[in-house]
Design a protein around this motif. Structure first.
Motif, PDB file in Angstrom:
ATOM      1  N   ILE A  68      25.370  58.902  37.571  1.00 49.37           N
ATOM      2  CA  ILE A  68      25.531  57.495  37.942  1.00 49.37           C
ATOM      3  C   ILE A  68      26.452  56.796  36.954  1.00 49.37           C
ATOM      4  O   ILE A  68      27.316  55.997  37.342  1.00 49.37           O
ATOM      5  N   LEU A  69      26.278  57.110  35.672  1.00 52.40           N
ATOM      6  CA  LEU A  69      27.125  56.513  34.647  1.00 52.40           C
ATOM      7  C   LEU A  69      28.584  56.931  34.834  1.00 52.40           C
ATOM      8  O   LEU A  69      29.490  56.110  34.732  1.00 52.40           O
ATOM      9  N   GLN A  70      28.789  58.210  35.148  1.00 48.07           N
ATOM     10  CA  GLN A  70      30.150  58.689  35.393  1.00 48.07           C
ATOM     11  C   GLN A  70      30.741  57.995  36.618  1.00 48.07           C
ATOM     12  O   GLN A  70      31.905  57.593  36.611  1.00 48.07           O
ATOM     13  N   GLU A  71      29.939  57.871  37.656  1.00 43.45           N
ATOM     14  CA  GLU A  71      30.396  57.183  38.870  1.00 43.45           C
ATOM     15  C   GLU A  71      30.724  55.723  38.557  1.00 43.45           C
ATOM     16  O   GLU A  71      31.734  55.192  39.040  1.00 43.45           O
ATOM     17  N   ALA A  72      29.889  55.088  37.732  1.00 35.02           N
ATOM     18  CA  ALA A  72      30.143  53.698  37.352  1.00 35.02           C
ATOM     19  C   ALA A  72      31.437  53.584  36.546  1.00 35.02           C
ATOM     20  O   ALA A  72      32.215  52.644  36.736  1.00 35.02           O
ATOM     21  N   ARG A  73      31.674  54.549  35.667  1.00 32.34           N
ATOM     22  CA  ARG A  73      32.929  54.536  34.886  1.00 32.34           C
ATOM     23  C   ARG A  73      34.137  54.694  35.801  1.00 32.34           C
ATOM     24  O   ARG A  73      35.159  54.024  35.633  1.00 32.34           O
ATOM     25  N   GLU A  74      34.022  55.602  36.761  1.00 32.76           N
ATOM     26  CA  GLU A  74      35.125  55.801  37.707  1.00 32.76           C
ATOM     27  C   GLU A  74      35.357  54.536  38.523  1.00 32.76           C
ATOM     28  O   GLU A  74      36.499  54.139  38.750  1.00 32.76           O
ATOM     29  N   ARG A  75      34.271  53.917  38.960  1.00 34.77           N
ATOM     30  CA  ARG A  75      34.382  52.681  39.744  1.00 34.77           C
ATOM     31  C   ARG A  75      34.992  51.572  38.890  1.00 34.77           C
ATOM     32  O   ARG A  75      35.838  50.817  39.366  1.00 34.77           O
ATOM     33  N   GLN A  76      34.580  51.514  37.620  1.00 30.08           N
ATOM     34  CA  GLN A  76      35.142  50.513  36.715  1.00 30.08           C
ATOM     35  C   GLN A  76      36.646  50.745  36.542  1.00 30.08           C
ATOM     36  O   GLN A  76      37.427  49.797  36.577  1.00 30.08           O
ATOM     37  N   ALA A  77      37.027  51.989  36.366  1.00 30.47           N
ATOM     38  CA  ALA A  77      38.457  52.300  36.208  1.00 30.47           C
ATOM     39  C   ALA A  77      39.222  51.911  37.471  1.00 30.47           C
ATOM     40  O   ALA A  77      40.324  51.356  37.398  1.00 30.47           O
ATOM     41  N   GLN A  78      38.628  52.191  38.621  1.00 30.93           N
ATOM     42  CA  GLN A  78      39.278  51.834  39.890  1.00 30.93           C
ATOM     43  C   GLN A  78      39.409  50.315  40.006  1.00 30.93           C
ATOM     44  O   GLN A  78      40.475  49.816  40.398  1.00 30.93           O
ATOM     45  N   ILE A  79      38.353  49.592  39.660  1.00 35.51           N
ATOM     46  CA  ILE A  79      38.394  48.131  39.745  1.00 35.51           C
ATOM     47  C   ILE A  79      39.431  47.578  38.781  1.00 35.51           C
ATOM     48  O   ILE A  79      40.204  46.671  39.131  1.00 35.51           O
ATOM     49  N   LEU A  80      39.476  48.139  37.563  1.00 41.72           N
ATOM     50  CA  LEU A  80      40.477  47.684  36.596  1.00 41.72           C
ATOM     51  C   LEU A  80      41.896  47.965  37.087  1.00 41.72           C
ATOM     52  O   LEU A  80      42.793  47.145  36.905  1.00 41.72           O
ATOM     53  N   LYS A  81      42.079  49.116  37.718  1.00 41.87           N
ATOM     54  CA  LYS A  81      43.398  49.459  38.249  1.00 41.87           C
ATOM     55  C   LYS A  81      43.775  48.484  39.356  1.00 41.87           C
ATOM     56  O   LYS A  81      44.902  47.975  39.392  1.00 41.87           O
ATOM     57  N   GLU A  82      42.829  48.215  40.269  1.00 44.52           N
ATOM     58  CA  GLU A  82      43.100  47.268  41.353  1.00 44.52           C
ATOM     59  C   GLU A  82      43.382  45.878  40.794  1.00 44.52           C
ATOM     60  O   GLU A  82      44.286  45.184  41.264  1.00 44.52           O
ATOM     61  N   ALA A  83      42.603  45.473  39.785  1.00 45.49           N
ATOM     62  CA  ALA A  83      42.815  44.157  39.177  1.00 45.49           C
ATOM     63  C   ALA A  83      44.184  44.090  38.521  1.00 45.49           C
ATOM     64  O   ALA A  83      44.879  43.069  38.616  1.00 45.49           O
ATOM     65  N   SER A  84      44.586  45.173  37.867  1.00 48.65           N
ATOM     66  CA  SER A  84      45.899  45.214  37.230  1.00 48.65           C
ATOM     67  C   SER A  84      47.013  45.114  38.271  1.00 48.65           C
ATOM     68  O   SER A  84      47.988  44.384  38.087  1.00 48.65           O
ATOM     69  N   GLU A  85      46.844  45.863  39.365  1.00 51.85           N
ATOM     70  CA  GLU A  85      47.850  45.802  40.431  1.00 51.85           C
ATOM     71  C   GLU A  85      47.917  44.407  41.034  1.00 51.85           C
ATOM     72  O   GLU A  85      49.005  43.878  41.293  1.00 51.85           O
ATOM     73  N   ARG A  87      47.039  41.610  39.554  1.00 55.22           N
ATOM     74  CA  ARG A  87      47.637  40.736  38.546  1.00 55.22           C
ATOM     75  C   ARG A  87      49.161  40.880  38.544  1.00 55.22           C
ATOM     76  O   ARG A  87      49.897  39.889  38.528  1.00 55.22           O
ATOM     77  N   ASP A  88      49.647  42.139  38.583  1.00 53.76           N
ATOM     78  CA  ASP A  88      51.093  42.363  38.582  1.00 53.76           C
ATOM     79  C   ASP A  88      51.744  41.736  39.810  1.00 53.76           C
ATOM     80  O   ASP A  88      52.813  41.132  39.718  1.00 53.76           O
ATOM     81  N   ALA A  89      51.082  41.873  40.960  1.00 50.68           N
ATOM     82  CA  ALA A  89      51.626  41.284  42.190  1.00 50.68           C
ATOM     83  C   ALA A  89      51.661  39.766  42.087  1.00 50.68           C
ATOM     84  O   ALA A  89      52.652  39.128  42.479  1.00 50.68           O
ATOM     85  N   ILE A  90      50.606  39.185  41.543  1.00 52.95           N
ATOM     86  CA  ILE A  90      50.552  37.724  41.417  1.00 52.95           C
ATOM     87  C   ILE A  90      51.623  37.248  40.438  1.00 52.95           C
ATOM     88  O   ILE A  90      52.316  36.249  40.694  1.00 52.95           O
ATOM     89  N   VAL A  91      51.766  37.969  39.323  1.00 53.08           N
ATOM     90  CA  VAL A  91      52.782  37.590  38.334  1.00 53.08           C
ATOM     91  C   VAL A  91      54.174  37.703  38.939  1.00 53.08           C
ATOM     92  O   VAL A  91      55.012  36.811  38.772  1.00 53.08           O
ATOM     93  N   GLU A  92      54.431  38.784  39.663  1.00 55.05           N
ATOM     94  CA  GLU A  92      55.744  38.966  40.308  1.00 55.05           C
ATOM     95  C   GLU A  92      56.006  37.858  41.317  1.00 55.05           C
ATOM     96  O   GLU A  92      57.102  37.301  41.368  1.00 55.05           O
ATOM     97  N   LYS A  93      54.994  37.532  42.099  1.00 50.74           N
ATOM     98  CA  LYS A  93      55.136  36.466  43.103  1.00 50.74           C
ATOM     99  C   LYS A  93      55.401  35.129  42.416  1.00 50.74           C
ATOM    100  O   LYS A  93      56.260  34.357  42.855  1.00 50.74           O
ATOM    101  N   ALA A  94      54.666  34.870  41.318  1.00 53.55           N
ATOM    102  CA  ALA A  94      54.865  33.615  40.588  1.00 53.55           C
ATOM    103  C   ALA A  94      56.263  33.560  39.969  1.00 53.55           C
ATOM    104  O   ALA A  94      56.907  32.501  39.967  1.00 53.55           O
TER     105      ALA A  94
END
Length: 164
Positions: A68-85, A87-94
């Motif tokens: 479960i912890l490993q799955e949570a880490r993977e999910r966290q990494a995925q969420i961080l990646k999506e958030a980064s993407e 953020r980059d899209a919002i910054v580019e648009k701005a």
């Protein structure tokens, strides 16, 4: 009679009492003691079995917790990646919007400057025309006899215009 060597009668009665006590213990005491010991053994065996099962469950729970912890880490990494993407899209648009807005403001400023320039040129032309008319009017009013008086008049007029 000696304390160290007992008499035959005492030995007989002691042996008889020992045999009676042994018989009573054999008949009613030992079975109860053996049953209590077997119950205790069963209780200990059952406790050991439960402890072993608890250890197995604990090991399984630890494995599940790790997964479960490993799955949570993977999910966290995925969420961080999506958030980064995102953020980059919002910054580019701005940035694009800021560039467009800057270009629009620059163009508006150029248009305003051009209009101000045209207005200033028109105002200068108007003032030149007005000055020319005023100079001509004053020149005509005066009696101009010679070139020197005309030059003095023109210089005075220019000084008046410069002082305004």
């Amino acid at each position: 009679m000696s304390l160290i060597t007992p008499d035959f009668g005492l030995l007989f009665w002691m042996a008889l009492v020992f045999i009676i006590v042994l018989f009573i213990l054999w008949k009613w005491g030992f079975p109860v003691i053996v049953k209590m010991e077997l119950d205790r053994k069963d209780f200990i065996d059952e406790s050991l079995k439960k402890a072993h099962e608890a250890n197995e469950r604990l090991a399984n729970i630890q494995k599940e917790g790790e997964s479960i912890l490993q799955e949570a880490r993977e999910r966290q990494a995925q969420i961080l990646k999506e958030a980064s993407e995102t953020r980059d899209a919002i910054v580019e648009k701005a940035q694009d919007k800021a560039r467009q807005e800057g270009a629009r403001l620059l163009e508006d400023a150029r248009v305003a400057i051009e209009q101000e320039k045209k207005a200033a040129i028109a105002d200068i032309r108007k003032q030149v025309a007005t000055l020319s008319v005023e100079i001509a009017e004053k020149v005509l009013r005066q009696n101009l006899k010679d070139d020197q008086s005309q030059m003095d008049l023109i210089n005075r007029m220019l000084d008046e215009v410069s002082s305004k």
